[in-house]
Design a protein around this motif. Sequence first.
Motif, PDB file in Angstrom:
ATOM      1  N   MET A  68       8.131   6.420   3.464  1.00 50.37           N
ATOM      2  CA  MET A  68       7.841   5.511   2.344  1.00 50.37           C
ATOM      3  C   MET A  68       7.769   6.326   1.056  1.00 50.37           C
ATOM      4  O   MET A  68       7.159   7.394   1.041  1.00 50.37           O
ATOM      5  N   PRO A  69       8.398   5.828  -0.027  1.00 56.59           N
ATOM      6  CA  PRO A  69       8.356   6.575  -1.282  1.00 56.59           C
ATOM      7  C   PRO A  69       6.905   6.754  -1.760  1.00 56.59           C
ATOM      8  O   PRO A  69       6.044   5.933  -1.473  1.00 56.59           O
ATOM      9  N   ALA A  70       6.687   7.797  -2.550  1.00 53.13           N
ATOM     10  CA  ALA A  70       5.324   8.107  -3.025  1.00 53.13           C
ATOM     11  C   ALA A  70       4.728   6.967  -3.842  1.00 53.13           C
ATOM     12  O   ALA A  70       3.530   6.669  -3.740  1.00 53.13           O
ATOM     13  N   THR A  71       5.558   6.312  -4.644  1.00 53.27           N
ATOM     14  CA  THR A  71       5.054   5.204  -5.479  1.00 53.27           C
ATOM     15  C   THR A  71       4.569   4.060  -4.601  1.00 53.27           C
ATOM     16  O   THR A  71       3.570   3.412  -4.907  1.00 53.27           O
ATOM     17  N   GLU A  72       5.293   3.833  -3.501  1.00 56.75           N
ATOM     18  CA  GLU A  72       4.892   2.745  -2.595  1.00 56.75           C
ATOM     19  C   GLU A  72       3.590   3.106  -1.879  1.00 56.75           C
ATOM     20  O   GLU A  72       2.734   2.246  -1.653  1.00 56.75           O
ATOM     21  N   ILE A  73       3.464   4.357  -1.496  1.00 57.34           N
ATOM     22  CA  ILE A  73       2.248   4.803  -0.788  1.00 57.34           C
ATOM     23  C   ILE A  73       1.022   4.567  -1.676  1.00 57.34           C
ATOM     24  O   ILE A  73      -0.003   4.043  -1.238  1.00 57.34           O
ATOM     25  N   LYS A  74       1.177   4.934  -2.938  1.00 63.24           N
ATOM     26  CA  LYS A  74       0.053   4.784  -3.898  1.00 63.24           C
ATOM     27  C   LYS A  74      -0.282   3.309  -4.091  1.00 63.24           C
ATOM     28  O   LYS A  74      -1.452   2.920  -4.061  1.00 63.24           O
ATOM     29  N   LEU A  75       0.754   2.492  -4.238  1.00 64.08           N
ATOM     30  CA  LEU A  75       0.536   1.060  -4.449  1.00 64.08           C
ATOM     31  C   LEU A  75      -0.137   0.438  -3.227  1.00 64.08           C
ATOM     32  O   LEU A  75      -1.045  -0.383  -3.347  1.00 64.08           O
ATOM     33  N   LEU A  76       0.310   0.860  -2.055  1.00 59.61           N
ATOM     34  CA  LEU A  76      -0.264   0.334  -0.814  1.00 59.61           C
ATOM     35  C   LEU A  76      -1.757   0.683  -0.702  1.00 59.61           C
ATOM     36  O   LEU A  76      -2.576  -0.151  -0.320  1.00 59.61           O
ATOM     37  N   GLU A  77      -2.083   1.910  -1.065  1.00 59.31           N
ATOM     38  CA  GLU A  77      -3.505   2.326  -1.037  1.00 59.31           C
ATOM     39  C   GLU A  77      -4.331   1.433  -1.951  1.00 59.31           C
ATOM     40  O   GLU A  77      -5.430   1.010  -1.604  1.00 59.31           O
ATOM     41  N   GLU A  78      -3.784   1.161  -3.128  1.00 54.17           N
ATOM     42  CA  GLU A  78      -4.496   0.313  -4.094  1.00 54.17           C
ATOM     43  C   GLU A  78      -4.604  -1.124  -3.584  1.00 54.17           C
ATOM     44  O   GLU A  78      -5.622  -1.786  -3.794  1.00 54.17           O
ATOM     45  N   LEU A  79      -3.578  -1.589  -2.892  1.00 56.58           N
ATOM     46  CA  LEU A  79      -3.587  -2.954  -2.368  1.00 56.58           C
ATOM     47  C   LEU A  79      -4.600  -3.114  -1.238  1.00 56.58           C
ATOM     48  O   LEU A  79      -5.150  -4.191  -1.031  1.00 56.58           O
ATOM     49  N   GLN A  80      -4.823  -2.048  -0.499  1.00 59.54           N
ATOM     50  CA  GLN A  80      -5.719  -2.122   0.650  1.00 59.54           C
ATOM     51  C   GLN A  80      -7.154  -1.710   0.311  1.00 59.54           C
ATOM     52  O   GLN A  80      -8.013  -1.655   1.181  1.00 59.54           O
ATOM     53  N   ASN A  81      -7.390  -1.449  -0.970  1.00 67.63           N
ATOM     54  CA  ASN A  81      -8.722  -1.101  -1.447  1.00 67.63           C
ATOM     55  C   ASN A  81      -9.267  -2.284  -2.246  1.00 67.63           C
ATOM     56  O   ASN A  81      -8.670  -2.686  -3.238  1.00 67.63           O
ATOM     57  N   LYS A  82     -10.393  -2.828  -1.791  1.00 66.54           N
ATOM     58  CA  LYS A  82     -10.927  -4.050  -2.412  1.00 66.54           C
ATOM     59  C   LYS A  82     -11.120  -3.910  -3.919  1.00 66.54           C
ATOM     60  O   LYS A  82     -10.917  -4.845  -4.682  1.00 66.54           O
ATOM     61  N   SER A  83     -11.520  -2.736  -4.359  1.00 71.04           N
ATOM     62  CA  SER A  83     -11.847  -2.588  -5.784  1.00 71.04           C
ATOM     63  C   SER A  83     -10.597  -2.553  -6.674  1.00 71.04           C
ATOM     64  O   SER A  83     -10.683  -2.830  -7.865  1.00 71.04           O
ATOM     65  N   THR A  84      -9.469  -2.205  -6.089  1.00 72.86           N
ATOM     66  CA  THR A  84      -8.245  -2.125  -6.900  1.00 72.86           C
ATOM     67  C   THR A  84      -7.206  -3.164  -6.479  1.00 72.86           C
ATOM     68  O   THR A  84      -6.119  -3.233  -7.053  1.00 72.86           O
ATOM     69  N   GLN A  85      -7.547  -3.957  -5.493  1.00 72.79           N
ATOM     70  CA  GLN A  85      -6.571  -4.872  -4.900  1.00 72.79           C
ATOM     71  C   GLN A  85      -6.009  -5.878  -5.905  1.00 72.79           C
ATOM     72  O   GLN A  85      -4.803  -6.131  -5.943  1.00 72.79           O
ATOM     73  N   GLU A  86      -6.875  -6.439  -6.719  1.00 78.49           N
ATOM     74  CA  GLU A  86      -6.444  -7.488  -7.637  1.00 78.49           C
ATOM     75  C   GLU A  86      -5.388  -6.976  -8.616  1.00 78.49           C
ATOM     76  O   GLU A  86      -4.322  -7.568  -8.766  1.00 78.49           O
ATOM     77  N   GLN A  87      -5.695  -5.857  -9.223  1.00 74.78           N
ATOM     78  CA  GLN A  87      -4.773  -5.288 -10.198  1.00 74.78           C
ATOM     79  C   GLN A  87      -3.477  -4.849  -9.521  1.00 74.78           C
ATOM     80  O   GLN A  87      -2.384  -5.024 -10.056  1.00 74.78           O
ATOM     81  N   ALA A  88      -3.615  -4.286  -8.322  1.00 72.94           N
ATOM     82  CA  ALA A  88      -2.439  -3.802  -7.588  1.00 72.94           C
ATOM     83  C   ALA A  88      -1.546  -4.972  -7.185  1.00 72.94           C
ATOM     84  O   ALA A  88      -0.313  -4.866  -7.218  1.00 72.94           O
ATOM     85  N   PHE A  89      -2.166  -6.098  -6.829  1.00 71.73           N
ATOM     86  CA  PHE A  89      -1.371  -7.248  -6.416  1.00 71.73           C
ATOM     87  C   PHE A  89      -0.602  -7.816  -7.602  1.00 71.73           C
ATOM     88  O   PHE A  89       0.552  -8.248  -7.461  1.00 71.73           O
ATOM     89  N   ARG A  90      -1.229  -7.808  -8.768  1.00 71.01           N
ATOM     90  CA  ARG A  90      -0.518  -8.250  -9.973  1.00 71.01           C
ATOM     91  C   ARG A  90       0.709  -7.364 -10.200  1.00 71.01           C
ATOM     92  O   ARG A  90       1.781  -7.840 -10.535  1.00 71.01           O
ATOM     93  N   LYS A  91       0.502  -6.100 -10.007  1.00 71.26           N
ATOM     94  CA  LYS A  91       1.586  -5.135 -10.208  1.00 71.26           C
ATOM     95  C   LYS A  91       2.713  -5.390  -9.203  1.00 71.26           C
ATOM     96  O   LYS A  91       3.900  -5.351  -9.526  1.00 71.26           O
ATOM     97  N   LEU A  92       2.307  -5.692  -7.974  1.00 71.28           N
ATOM     98  CA  LEU A  92       3.274  -5.966  -6.904  1.00 71.28           C
ATOM     99  C   LEU A  92       4.120  -7.187  -7.246  1.00 71.28           C
ATOM    100  O   LEU A  92       5.349  -7.166  -7.130  1.00 71.28           O
TER     101      LEU A  92
END
Lengths: 180, 168
Positions: A1-25
């Motif tokens: 998985m590309p590094a950018t995807e790995i970072k985004l996935l971590e943010e998506l699976q973290n409750k505190s950053t999930q909302e912002q990460a999902f918007r980005k997704l």
Amino acid sequence: MPATEIKLLEELQNKSTQEQAFRKLIREYKERLYWHIRKMVISHDDADDVLQNTFIKIYRNISSFKGESKLYSWMYRIATNEAITFINKRAKESQVDVSELIASRAENLKADTYFDGDDIQLKLQKAIAILPQKQQLVFNMKYFDEMKYQDMAEILDTSVGALKASYHHAVKKIEKFLTE
Amino acid sequence: MKNGILNNRNLKESVFKTPEDYFESVEASVFDKLVTEKFPEKDGFTTPQSYFDTVEQSIFEKTVSKKGKVIRLNSFFVKRFLPVAAAASLLILVLLNYNRKQLTFETLATSDIENWIDQGLVEVDPYQLAEVYSDVDLNPDYQTNDDEIIEYLDGTDIEGLIIETQQQ
């Protein structure tokens, strides 16, 4: 998985950053997924419904995604399945085959507000519409989306060899239809 | 000596590999490229203006924004259950507060109980009523049509109802 995807996935699976990460997704992938879905269901309104259902499904299942494939491949697969489910449901409601449903939608494209193709583009869509569903998918993903066979194999869970063969058969049939 | 090293057969073997069945598929790949050069590049599909700007918010409202929203119970079901269950349950409250020699089940009129409820003289918890009279049938006079049900569901956040129920 590309590094950018790995970072985004971590943010998506973290409750505190999930909302912002999902918007980005959504921002990052909405167009690519939309056009993939649109080519399958043909109607804009239906594509809109399927796209939103796709993101809802992604949101509900992101916590359990283990990263065994690329994030994009996983999302693309969800979109594909949602579109197929939608088409099957509509076909059942109309009491016709899936192939009949898609063919009839393509026939009515000229009157569609959200189709501004010329005659040859219209004919191409009709040619694609009469292909078997798998060949339609492979052709659209390879020709319009310019996807690599390896990525398609991950999404469709089919070997590269089989995909190449599918594409080749699709091209031959379309060529025949366009030159008739 | 130099020529001896170069004459080593191992060095002449290619170290590069190809995917399985690559050469079998080259002919087909070249054919496909040549043929599709004549196909139109675009598919002709369009979208409503600003669609991609608005769809993002729609998706967000159906996912992240929807999470944790609490809904108030609509009085639709409360009104339907209340008259049926209230009458019998109130008897328990009334009997606890009145001289049992003076008041019996038979002498207490259902209309009295309903009046007390209407006047707000008695507070009834609909959940308690539903628990006590779980087998009570809905009044057959209360016929709902599909439009009423759809209207109710449209105005109701089902997830919030579930959250509220779980909090009880």
